[in-house]
Scaffold this active site. Structure first.
Site, PDB file in Angstrom:
ATOM      1  CE  LYS A  24      -4.131  -2.014   2.008  1.00 25.40           C
ATOM      2  NZ  LYS A  24      -3.733  -3.405   2.320  1.00 25.40           N
TER       3      LYS A  24
HETATM    4  C1  LIG Z   1      -4.511  -4.455   1.738  1.00 24.68           C
HETATM    5  C2  LIG Z   1      -3.770  -5.733   1.629  1.00 24.68           C
HETATM    6  C3  LIG Z   1      -4.222  -6.776   0.788  1.00 24.68           C
HETATM    7  C4  LIG Z   1      -5.512  -6.693  -0.008  1.00 24.68           C
HETATM    8  O1  LIG Z   1      -5.469  -5.766  -1.038  1.00 24.68           O
HETATM    9  P1  LIG Z   1      -6.822  -5.263  -1.733  1.00 24.68           P
HETATM   10  O2  LIG Z   1      -6.409  -4.264  -2.729  1.00 24.68           O
HETATM   11  O3  LIG Z   1      -7.652  -4.677  -0.625  1.00 24.68           O
HETATM   12  O4  LIG Z   1      -7.484  -6.462  -2.320  1.00 24.68           O
HETATM   13  C5  LIG Z   1      -3.439  -7.916   0.683  1.00 24.68           C
HETATM   14  N1  LIG Z   1      -2.305  -8.055   1.404  1.00 24.68           N
HETATM   15  C6  LIG Z   1      -1.860  -7.090   2.235  1.00 24.68           C
HETATM   16  C7  LIG Z   1      -0.622  -7.319   3.011  1.00 24.68           C
HETATM   17  C8  LIG Z   1      -2.569  -5.893   2.372  1.00 24.68           C
HETATM   18  O5  LIG Z   1      -2.109  -4.952   3.215  1.00 24.68           O
END
Ligand SMILES: *Cc1c(COP(=O)(O)O)cnc(C)c1O
Length: 434
Positions: free
Chosen positions: A107
């Site tokens: 993210k």
């Molecule tokens: C947010 C997150 C996900 C999921 O991603 P999305 O875009 O919400 O499907 C998967 N793995 C980790 C470590 C995350 O922080």
């Protein structure tokens, strides 16, 4: 580029307004009016381009001219100042490591990009924007870090007391400056509910510009399409058919991959790999969408019972179920299977995955039972962010990377709140203090 609301009850709007608002006034998600394929020469020559060149070419149609070319280039350069390496397990499976950013979660890219876009729009605007985020762990840290020091933007993060890991809490609560952490006496859903209430509370919204920083925001969602291009660049000369297995929660990441596909990226198949939160798996099997309350798992960043970006995926497939089905496979796994996968990955490939990546690995393996392709599963977080589970399963101590070590020695600062009234009073006080 104009953006329309998927609820179709709000006027089209600009990139800037869509970013500042987050959600359209009719509560719909924003979606780009057009997605134009990139020229073949882009894909033919992708190996000779740097990551920042690739990213600029891919995203410019969504952002120019509201952010001018030179500014967009520097936003991208600042956002992408770390690596996105592929690790090949064998000729069928690789992982794309997305955790080399400052908070070691994928993210980081979306959060940094969105922060810089908001910062740019605020240069000419004296009104502060307050970014409100509820986090179950990873989002908060990435957003806090991405927005730290961005002028004109205040960040307020709500997290459930005692429900995030020690590392995650430190990442949220030790930055200071324009970042405030609110420690909520409750669970993640309580944090989420408070944030939702604030967005529709006119006493607040009349006085301040509130926005969200989760993947409903186009500036956090769209830059995730870069990952798929970076993987292609590294694997193109070796494999003809590439598929992606994406550990999915809110389905923002996988949906961005599908935007890359619309731009012309050859993708054999998308695989949505889920934990016990299997709303989409059930939908793909029955064509009936039934949102469910989320259930807690060891891959907790994917504990989502009603994935907010699934509507965007349907839009990308013109709401045609058969089209979607031919492009998207989906699987769901228990915590027990996830732990077994962590161990298998460690034993067979001498690699340490995190629980989210392990779910992606399982999806890759299941897809390969009936199909041939080279499957890239996305490693969305560094294993040390889930230290308890990982160390227990592989029975080995994992070294803390320097980014994590640095934050563990810092002092936590958080404001405790118990109710929506507390949140509201906090925001109003902050606003008065300006
Ligand atoms: C947010 C997150 C996900 C999921 O991603 P999305 O875009 O919400 O499907 C998967 N793995 C980790 C470590 C995350 O922080």
């Amino acid at each position: 580029m104009n953006y329309y609301s998927l609820n179709k009850q709000a006027p089209d709007t600009s990139f800037q307004k869509a970013v500042v608002r987050g959600l359209a006034p009719d509560k719909g998600l924003y979606f780009p009016e057009t997605i134009s394929p990139l020229p073949d020469s882009f894909f033919d020559n992708i190996e000779s381009l740097s990551n920042t060149e690739i990213a600029f070419e891919a995203i410019k149609q969504f952002v120019l001219p509201e952010i001018p070319e030179a500014e967009l280039k520097s936003i991208i350069e600042e956002t992408l100042d770390f690596d996105f390496p592929i690790v090949e397990f064998n000729n069928q499976i690789s992982t794309l490591e997305l955790f080399h950013g400052p908070t070691m979660a994928f993210k980081d890219v979306g959060a940094r990009f969105m922060a810089r876009c908001l910062g740019y729009f605020n240069k000419s605007n004296t009104n502060e924007v307050t970014v409100l985020v509820a986090t179950s762990g990873d989002t908060g840290g990435a957003v806090a870090n991405g927005f730290l020091g961005v002028k004109g933007v205040k960040v307020v993060i709500l997290y459930p007391s005692g429900k995030v890991s020690e590392i995650q809490e430190k990442q949220l609560t030790t930055l200071g400056h324009n970042i405030t952490a609110l420690e909520v006496d409750g669970v993640f859903d309580d944090c989420q509910d408070m944030v939702k209430k604030a967005f529709i509370d006119h006493e607040l919204t009349d006085q301040m510009q509130l926005t969200s920083a989760n993947s409903i925001n186009i500036a956090r969602w769209l830059p995730q399409l870069f990952y798929y291009l970076f993987a292609y660049k590294q694997l193109k000369s070796k494999y003809d058919d590439i598929a992606f297995s994406v550990p999915s929660g809110n389905f923002g990441n996988i949906c961005a991959g599908m935007v890359a596909q619309k731009l012309g990226l050859p993708v054999k198949q998308f695989i949505a790999s889920n934990n016990a939160n299997d709303t989409v798996v059930n939908y793909m099997a029955t064509q009936t969408y039934l949102a469910k309350p989320s259930v807690p798992t060891i891959s907790n960043a994917m504990d989502v019972g009603n994935p907010s970006n699934f509507i965007r995926i349907q839009e990308l497939h013109n709401h045609n179920f058969e089209d979607l089905k031919s492009n998207l496979s989906s699987f769901s796994y228990t915590d027990k299977e996830t732990k077994e996968a962590l161990l298998e990955i460690n034993q067979l490939y001498n690699y340490i995955a995190d629980p989210h990546g392990a779910v992606g690995y399982l999806g890759a393996k299941d897809y390969l039972k009936d199909n041939s392709a080279h499957v890239v599963f996305l490693e969305t977080a560094h294993p040390t962010k889930f230290l308890d589970v990982v160390e227990e399963v592989i029975d080995t101590k994992v070294d803390l990377p320097p980014q994590i070590k640095a934050v563990m020695d810092k002092e936590k600062t958080a404001v405790k709140i118990e109710s929506y009234e507390d949140l509201k009073n906090f925001l109003l006080d902050e606003n008065r203090a300006l």
